[in-house]
Design a protein around this motif. Structure first.
Motif, mmCIF file in Angstrom:
data_model
loop_
_atom_site.group_PDB
_atom_site.id
_atom_site.type_symbol
_atom_site.label_atom_id
_atom_site.label_comp_id
_atom_site.label_asym_id
_atom_site.label_seq_id
_atom_site.Cartn_x
_atom_site.Cartn_y
_atom_site.Cartn_z
ATOM 1 N N THR A 182 4.060 10.188 -5.872
ATOM 2 C CA THR A 182 4.579 10.993 -4.767
ATOM 3 C C THR A 182 3.509 11.941 -4.247
ATOM 4 O OG1 THR A 182 6.834 10.856 -5.609
ATOM 5 C CG2 THR A 182 6.333 12.676 -4.111
ATOM 6 N N PHE A 183 2.735 12.529 -5.158
ATOM 7 C CA PHE A 183 1.647 13.400 -4.708
ATOM 8 C C PHE A 183 0.643 12.610 -3.872
ATOM 9 C CE2 PHE A 183 -2.598 15.218 -5.139
ATOM 10 C CZ PHE A 183 -2.373 16.474 -4.604
ATOM 11 N N GLY A 184 0.384 11.365 -4.276
ATOM 12 C CA GLY A 184 -0.508 10.523 -3.474
ATOM 13 C C GLY A 184 0.038 10.295 -2.077
ATOM 14 N N ASP A 185 1.350 10.040 -1.982
ATOM 15 C CA ASP A 185 1.983 9.867 -0.670
ATOM 16 C C ASP A 185 1.851 11.133 0.170
ATOM 17 O OD1 ASP A 185 2.912 7.233 -0.951
ATOM 18 O OD2 ASP A 185 4.668 7.878 -2.062
ATOM 19 N N LEU A 186 2.102 12.293 -0.456
ATOM 20 C CA LEU A 186 2.042 13.562 0.266
ATOM 21 C C LEU A 186 0.616 13.903 0.679
ATOM 22 C CD1 LEU A 186 4.528 15.578 -1.987
ATOM 23 C CD2 LEU A 186 4.975 14.701 0.304
ATOM 24 N N ALA A 187 -0.345 13.622 -0.198
ATOM 25 C CA ALA A 187 -1.746 13.879 0.147
ATOM 26 C C ALA A 187 -2.176 13.012 1.317
ATOM 27 C CB ALA A 187 -2.641 13.625 -1.073
ATOM 28 N N ASN A 188 -1.738 11.764 1.300
ATOM 29 C CA ASN A 188 -2.066 10.834 2.378
ATOM 30 C C ASN A 188 -1.510 11.321 3.714
ATOM 31 O OD1 ASN A 188 -2.901 8.567 3.778
ATOM 32 N ND2 ASN A 188 -1.341 7.226 2.923
ATOM 33 N N LYS A 189 -0.316 11.935 3.671
ATOM 34 C CA LYS A 189 0.354 12.358 4.908
ATOM 35 C C LYS A 189 -0.081 13.747 5.364
ATOM 36 C CE LYS A 189 4.971 13.233 6.815
ATOM 37 N NZ LYS A 189 6.431 13.156 6.575
ATOM 38 N N ARG A 331 -3.999 1.625 -16.548
ATOM 39 C CA ARG A 331 -4.747 0.547 -15.930
ATOM 40 C C ARG A 331 -5.292 1.027 -14.607
ATOM 41 N NH1 ARG A 331 -1.084 -4.767 -16.092
ATOM 42 N NH2 ARG A 331 -2.886 -5.478 -14.913
ATOM 43 N N ASN A 332 -6.422 0.464 -14.213
ATOM 44 C CA ASN A 332 -7.011 0.824 -12.934
ATOM 45 C C ASN A 332 -6.251 0.085 -11.835
ATOM 46 O OD1 ASN A 332 -8.595 1.591 -10.843
ATOM 47 N ND2 ASN A 332 -10.506 0.747 -11.649
ATOM 48 N N VAL A 333 -5.263 0.763 -11.260
ATOM 49 C CA VAL A 333 -4.360 0.090 -10.346
ATOM 50 C C VAL A 333 -4.624 0.419 -8.884
ATOM 51 C CG1 VAL A 333 -2.536 -0.065 -12.035
ATOM 52 C CG2 VAL A 333 -2.684 1.960 -10.604
ATOM 53 N N GLN A 334 -5.637 1.256 -8.611
ATOM 54 C CA GLN A 334 -5.880 1.615 -7.222
ATOM 55 C C GLN A 334 -6.740 0.546 -6.557
ATOM 56 O OE1 GLN A 334 -4.496 3.985 -5.506
ATOM 57 N NE2 GLN A 334 -5.578 3.521 -3.629
ATOM 58 N N LEU A 335 -6.160 -0.620 -6.360
ATOM 59 C CA LEU A 335 -6.814 -1.743 -5.715
ATOM 60 C C LEU A 335 -8.209 -1.972 -6.278
ATOM 61 C CD1 LEU A 335 -6.297 -3.933 -3.695
ATOM 62 C CD2 LEU A 335 -7.394 -2.574 -1.945
ATOM 63 N N ALA A 336 -8.264 -2.306 -7.546
ATOM 64 C CA ALA A 336 -9.549 -2.588 -8.175
ATOM 65 C C ALA A 336 -9.964 -4.013 -7.821
ATOM 66 C CB ALA A 336 -9.448 -2.420 -9.691
ATOM 67 N N ASP A 354 -10.306 0.465 1.923
ATOM 68 C CA ASP A 354 -10.043 1.556 2.864
ATOM 69 C C ASP A 354 -8.650 1.443 3.468
ATOM 70 O OD1 ASP A 354 -12.542 2.621 2.427
ATOM 71 O OD2 ASP A 354 -13.459 1.623 4.145
ATOM 72 N N ILE A 355 -8.238 0.224 3.821
ATOM 73 C CA ILE A 355 -6.890 0.028 4.360
ATOM 74 C C ILE A 355 -5.856 0.421 3.309
ATOM 75 C CG2 ILE A 355 -5.228 -1.714 5.159
ATOM 76 C CD1 ILE A 355 -7.621 -3.287 6.298
ATOM 77 N N TRP A 356 -6.118 0.079 2.050
ATOM 78 C CA TRP A 356 -5.176 0.374 0.964
ATOM 79 C C TRP A 356 -4.932 1.873 0.834
ATOM 80 C CZ3 TRP A 356 -3.634 -4.334 0.317
ATOM 81 C CH2 TRP A 356 -2.736 -4.665 -0.689
ATOM 82 N N SER A 357 -5.922 2.678 1.208
ATOM 83 C CA SER A 357 -5.761 4.134 1.093
ATOM 84 C C SER A 357 -4.708 4.654 2.051
ATOM 85 C CB SER A 357 -7.096 4.831 1.373
ATOM 86 O OG SER A 357 -7.440 4.747 2.750
ATOM 87 N N TRP A 358 -4.356 3.878 3.072
ATOM 88 C CA TRP A 358 -3.333 4.283 4.041
ATOM 89 C C TRP A 358 -1.928 3.886 3.601
ATOM 90 C CZ3 TRP A 358 -6.435 1.703 8.556
ATOM 91 C CH2 TRP A 358 -7.451 2.570 8.979
ATOM 92 N N ILE A 359 -1.852 2.951 2.680
ATOM 93 C CA ILE A 359 -0.572 2.335 2.322
ATOM 94 C C ILE A 359 0.175 3.237 1.337
ATOM 95 C CG2 ILE A 359 0.371 0.370 1.033
ATOM 96 C CD1 ILE A 359 -1.843 -1.300 2.422
ATOM 97 N N PRO A 360 1.516 3.309 1.404
ATOM 98 C CA PRO A 360 2.277 4.150 0.475
ATOM 99 C C PRO A 360 1.849 3.946 -0.976
ATOM 100 C CG PRO A 360 3.739 3.260 2.141
ATOM 101 C CD PRO A 360 2.394 2.612 2.366
ATOM 102 N N GLU A 361 1.757 5.058 -1.686
ATOM 103 C CA GLU A 361 1.158 5.062 -3.018
ATOM 104 C C GLU A 361 1.856 4.136 -4.004
ATOM 105 O OE1 GLU A 361 -2.110 6.472 -5.114
ATOM 106 O OE2 GLU A 361 -1.522 7.043 -3.092
#
Length: 569
Positions: A182-189, A331-336, A354-361
């Motif tokens: 959720t923090f990732g979603d909020l940081a993104n927004k 696990r390294n799950v941030q689009l490794a 880079d596109i993945w950084s825009w997608i909901p966490e």
């Protein structure tokens, strides 16, 4: 020391200006709104005894379970604590996840008292399975407690809070992990520039964000965290999110200043980024005052408890569906992405990242899965549908014959189009967005996220919006009574949750046998014909975007990517 009743555990030499009691000596209100205002303004911040008394009043007002351990329970369990020699050698429970007790301004021997309190709490709350914030919360409250028993009771009430829709502290791995997402979603927004910095420099963004609570409860200096605690005890959990987002904003400003405005775009091990943020937060007092931190935190508009709750529930559901409910090896799950195995004819592995950084966490636990490509499956809209149906969400990528690259993140299964029969009917949610990569990289979100005033609370009849051509609406887009008032919007909800004063602001995606459309209202962000050969792009009301490439274009290649659950196998 004049405040010894509420400071027997405090090393006053470490308290600095906080050791001087000044300002008001009492609070005459019991009104929650007045408390909220006072807390944000630091009304009791300069009087240690008053702050301790206010904390006691606020914590006693927390609705709790019928049976909540109190000070008498602690005394019964521990016996005569004054006659016992406490020790820090007793290990903390596993559920604190290895987090030590921050000393802040406690006497060295008081840390042992905190150990004893936490271990007693573990026995009284056997349902706690993951609570990494507990050491910091216990340490903070010990500064304002008459004795260990009172501190135990205060922490117990925070743990036992049962007010519907309110939470004060995570007590399970599922709640904690979903809070990181959720923090990732909020940081993104709400903190886009800083989020982009983390994406560009950290190999695992999720791993970096897993420390978000520790930034606030653990790394912040005492002078700052105690002001956060003032507001947290009045307003609850959302305060932690606000302060963490503010810290991320200040961190980016610090990095830009240190590098002359040119951020280091080279990716590094996530642990290095985590250590760098931790060092910055620990030393924040040299550049940011407590007042400035809170001012930044509460200047973030449209940040509501309802949105946070909805995001949290959605992320919890996502984790439950993947079977992730207890702590396991990270696990390294941030689009490794593996550059040797990832294969797209349109984007590179770096561009996909880079596109993945825009997608909901919550989709960070998934890997991109190629569902359809015109180079293999041919230029057929029927085959496009057959390969994409059953997948949600999807990512559409287009390369034009001019070399431009654009696309869309589409939140909903294309099979939903069938609900409109032969009519071209819009569907989808406000998580949809369109973007372009070349010649420059830019994303365009749902306009209501940026302009919530477009959502109204007027009741209207529920009608289905339909399209007769790529940009003509025949039926009005009248929606049901909104579940959230304007200014408290969550993009993952579908448009039917809102009343919109314009029929064109929620036209996310549509398709039939003749074409597919993304975005509507006075034009389309993307229109693609049935042969997947020709397309058009223009400004549209839904995303408030400019044309994503040449307004009329020929498609060189089109790909659709799904989200593969890496935990399913």
């Amino acid at each position: 020391m004049a405040e010894e009743d509420y400071g027997s555990f405090v090393d006053w030499n470490q308290m600095g200006d906080l050791a001087k009691s000044s300002g008001p000596t009492k609070v005459d209100t019991k009104d929650l709104k007045e408390f909220k205002q006072m807390a944000r303004q630091g009304y009791w911040a300069k009087n240690h005894k008053l702050r301790a008394q206010v904390y006691q009043q606020l914590i006693k007002a927390i609705p709790c379970r019928t049976v909540t351990p109190d000070a008498a329970v602690y005394r019964d369990i521990m016996g005569n604590a004054a006659a016992k020699k406490t020790s820090t050698n007793v290990p903390l429970p596993e559920f604190v996840d290895g987090n030590p007790i921050p000393r802040y301004c406690l006497k060295p021997e008081a840390v042992a008292s905190a150990h004893q309190i936490i271990n007693c709490l573990a026995g009284q709350f056997p349902d706690i399975s993951h609570c990494p914030a507990l050491p910091a919360v216990t340490s903070l409250l010990l500064h304002f407690s008459v004795d260990e028993a009172q501190c135990f009771e205060h922490v117990s009430r925070i743990l036992a809070c049962n007010e519907p829709g309110k939470r004060l502290i995570d007590q399970t791995f599922l709640a904690y992990e979903s809070s990181c997402m959720t923090f990732g979603d909020l940081a993104n927004k709400y903190c886009t520039a800083a989020h982009k910095l983390i994406v560009a420099t950290a190999q695992d963004v999720m791993d970096v964000y897993s420390d978000w609570q520790r930034w606030v409860l653990g790394d912040l200096p005492f002078s700052h965290v105690v002001r956060v605690l003032d507001v947290y005890l009045v307003e609850g959990y959302k305060v932690l999110y606000r302060v963490a987002v503010a810290l991320l904003k200040f961190y980016r400003k610090h990095k830009m200043g240190a590098q002359g405005g040119q951020g280091n775009q080279q990716q590094e091990d996530s642990n290095k980024i985590k250590a760098d943020i931790q060092a910055f937060v620990k030393g924040i007092a040299s550049t940011v005052t407590p007042d400035k931190l809170l001012e930044k935190a509460f200047s973030i508009r449209l940040f509501s408890r309802k949105e946070i709750t909805l995001l949290q529930l959605t992320n919890e559901k996502s984790l439950q569906q993947k079977g992730i409910t207890v702590k396991q090896k990270r696990r390294n799950v941030q689009l490794a992405l593996n550059p040797d195995t990832f294969s797209s004819e349109i984007v590179s592995a770096k561009e996909m990242h880079d596109i993945w950084s825009w997608i909901p966490e919550r989709f960070a636990l998934c890997q991109p899965q190629l569902l359809f490509t015109t180079s293999t499956h041919g230029c057929s809209l029927n085959r496009f549908y057959s390969h994409c149906e059953g997948h949600e969400p999807t990512l559409l990528l287009i390369r034009t014959t001019d070399g431009d690259v654009c696309g869309a993140f589409l939140s909903t299964d294309w099979e939903e189009r069938k609900r409109g029969g032969n009519k071209l009917s819009f569907f989808g949610t406000g998580e949809c967005f369109v973007f372009r990569l070349k010649p420059e990289m830019e994303r365009y979100e749902w306009i209501v996220i940026r302009h919530p005033e477009l959502a109204s609370s007027i009741k209207t009849q529920n009608q289905e919006e339909t399209v007769t051509s790529e940009d003509q609406i025949t039926d009005s887009n009248s929606l049901q009574q909104p579940e959230k008032p304007p200014g408290e919007l969550s993009p993952f909800l579908s448009a039917r949750h809102f009343n919109l004063n314009s029929k064109n602001t929620s036209m996310f995606m549509a398709g039939n046998v003749d074409s597919i459309i993304v975005g509507g209202g006075d034009g389309n962000a993307l229109y693609i014909d049935s042969e997947l050969n020709h397309g058009r792009t223009g400004s549209c009301t839904t995303f408030d975007n400019p044309p994503l490439c040449a307004e009329s274009f020929q498609i060189s290649l089109l790909e659709v990517w799904g989200f593969q659950d890496t935990m399913a196998s």
